[in-house]
Write an enzyme that holds these catalytic residues in place. Sequence first.
Site, short mmCIF file in Angstrom:
data_model
loop_
_atom_site.label_atom_id
_atom_site.label_comp_id
_atom_site.label_asym_id
_atom_site.label_seq_id
_atom_site.Cartn_x
_atom_site.Cartn_y
_atom_site.Cartn_z
N ALA A 65 61.17 26.34 12.68
CA ALA A 65 61.71 26.57 11.34
C ALA A 65 60.96 25.67 10.37
O ALA A 65 60.41 24.64 10.78
CB ALA A 65 63.20 26.25 11.34
N GLY A 109 62.24 26.81 16.45
CA GLY A 109 62.58 28.20 16.07
C GLY A 109 61.53 29.19 16.54
O GLY A 109 61.84 30.37 16.74
N1 CAA Z 1 57.52 23.31 9.23
C1 CAA Z 1 56.76 23.16 8.14
N2 CAA Z 1 55.44 22.91 8.19
C2 CAA Z 1 54.88 22.81 9.40
C3 CAA Z 1 55.61 22.96 10.58
C4 CAA Z 1 57.00 23.24 10.47
N3 CAA Z 1 57.79 23.46 11.54
N4 CAA Z 1 54.78 22.81 11.63
C5 CAA Z 1 53.56 22.56 11.11
N5 CAA Z 1 53.62 22.57 9.77
C6 CAA Z 1 52.53 22.33 8.82
C7 CAA Z 1 52.14 20.87 8.76
O1 CAA Z 1 53.02 20.15 7.93
C8 CAA Z 1 50.74 20.96 8.25
O2 CAA Z 1 50.79 21.17 6.86
P1 CAA Z 1 49.85 20.27 5.86
O3 CAA Z 1 48.46 20.69 6.24
O4 CAA Z 1 50.27 20.74 4.52
O5 CAA Z 1 50.12 18.86 6.20
C9 CAA Z 1 50.20 22.25 8.87
O6 CAA Z 1 51.36 23.01 9.27
C10 CAA Z 1 49.38 21.99 10.12
O7 CAA Z 1 50.16 21.19 11.00
P2 CAA Z 1 49.62 19.83 11.65
O8 CAA Z 1 48.63 19.17 10.75
O9 CAA Z 1 50.83 19.03 12.05
O10 CAA Z 1 48.86 20.42 12.93
P3 CAA Z 1 48.60 19.67 14.30
O11 CAA Z 1 47.66 20.55 15.05
O12 CAA Z 1 48.21 18.26 14.10
O13 CAA Z 1 50.03 19.66 15.06
C11 CAA Z 1 52.11 20.62 15.81
C12 CAA Z 1 50.62 20.86 15.45
C13 CAA Z 1 52.20 19.72 17.05
C14 CAA Z 1 52.76 21.97 16.11
C15 CAA Z 1 52.83 19.93 14.62
O14 CAA Z 1 52.54 20.64 13.43
C16 CAA Z 1 54.30 19.84 14.76
O15 CAA Z 1 54.81 19.02 15.51
N6 CAA Z 1 55.06 20.69 14.01
C17 CAA Z 1 56.50 20.65 13.96
C18 CAA Z 1 57.12 21.22 15.23
C19 CAA Z 1 58.63 21.14 15.16
O16 CAA Z 1 59.21 20.07 15.07
N7 CAA Z 1 59.32 22.29 15.21
C20 CAA Z 1 60.75 22.38 15.13
C21 CAA Z 1 61.19 22.66 13.72
S1 CAA Z 1 62.94 22.57 13.49
C22 CAA Z 1 63.55 24.03 14.09
O17 CAA Z 1 62.82 24.90 14.52
C23 CAA Z 1 65.05 24.17 14.04
C24 CAA Z 1 65.59 25.38 14.71
O18 CAA Z 1 65.70 25.46 15.93
C25 CAA Z 1 66.12 26.47 13.91
#
Ligand code: CAA
Length: 258
Positions: A65, A109
């Site tokens: 999400a 998500g």
């Molecule tokens: N929401 C918003 N933006 C996100 C995102 C997310 N879930 N995941 C990645 N992005 C964005 C980053 O902020 C980044 O944007 P900027 O370039 O503007 O900074 C862009 O996507 C690229 O991401 P990274 O630079 O972080 O890429 P990476 O290759 O270094 O890492 C990753 C990849 C490990 C997937 C990392 O992005 C990450 O950990 N993302 C979050 C994963 C997460 O926590 N997901 C759970 C969300 S909560 C949820 O889903 C609740 C539910 O059950 C309903």
Amino acid sequence: MAYETLIIEHEEPILIIKLNRPNALNALNSKLLEELNSALTDADNNDSVRTIILTGSEKAFAAGADIKEMISKSFVDMFYKNFFSNDLDRIQATRKPIIAAVAGYALGGGCELAMRCDFILAADSAKFGQPEINLGVMAGFGGTQLLSKFVGKSKAMEMHLTGRNMDAGEAERSGLVSRVVPAEDLLKEAKAVAYKIAEKSMLSTMGIKESINRSFEIGMSEGILFERRIFNALFSTEDKKEGMSAFIEKRTPKFEDK
Ligand code: CAA
């Protein structure tokens, strides 16, 4: 219809829905979920669509999400407005089969979205996880319920409590995905499966989908009875006559969804 967060390709009789927020690793925001709901409703109503593939990019199916959308939300926003409440329910309400073709990250998500599809075909690059605990929250799209059903309590508990990712091999061994294929072949394989399903009678396809999905909601004897009644009902169809006659006559059946 033109979408902002999706790319739709209709290769009759299959429909490919590609999540398309490349700068956010396909993070699921309200706009994307609203558009996905609309695309699935259209697909269900369109007779020239028989199987749906839901996919993302090479790097991410969906990284969860959208944290940037959620950061300002309070308990009141989430609870009172029922934020994200029914968004993923539309996926399960879709009567046509949906294959999740997952490459790269399917986190939070994104993992839950894949699990809400009918089955997951994974690229060898796929990574599944429920890392919400690292954000000080927990899964909210059904991940605690779904992952424990698919991979068992122990692994689901470990995944949710530690937030660690599972690679494609582990996902296949633990039953989360139906098959792992080389990343470069993912869409080709998904299409091959989608075309194979599209050849069958839609009456059988919908019956099987409803019956298997019912097994996650009700007990075994009720589920077997539900299955038997749909099985019985299929004996009233032209497609049953055609399928069985074709077998006896040693030819390929031609189903007409009648
Ligand atoms: N929401 C918003 N933006 C996100 C995102 C997310 N879930 N995941 C990645 N992005 C964005 C980053 O902020 C980044 O944007 P900027 O370039 O503007 O900074 C862009 O996507 C690229 O991401 P990274 O630079 O972080 O890429 P990476 O290759 O270094 O890492 C990753 C990849 C490990 C997937 C990392 O992005 C990450 O950990 N993302 C979050 C994963 C997460 O926590 N997901 C759970 C969300 S909560 C949820 O889903 C609740 C539910 O059950 C309903």
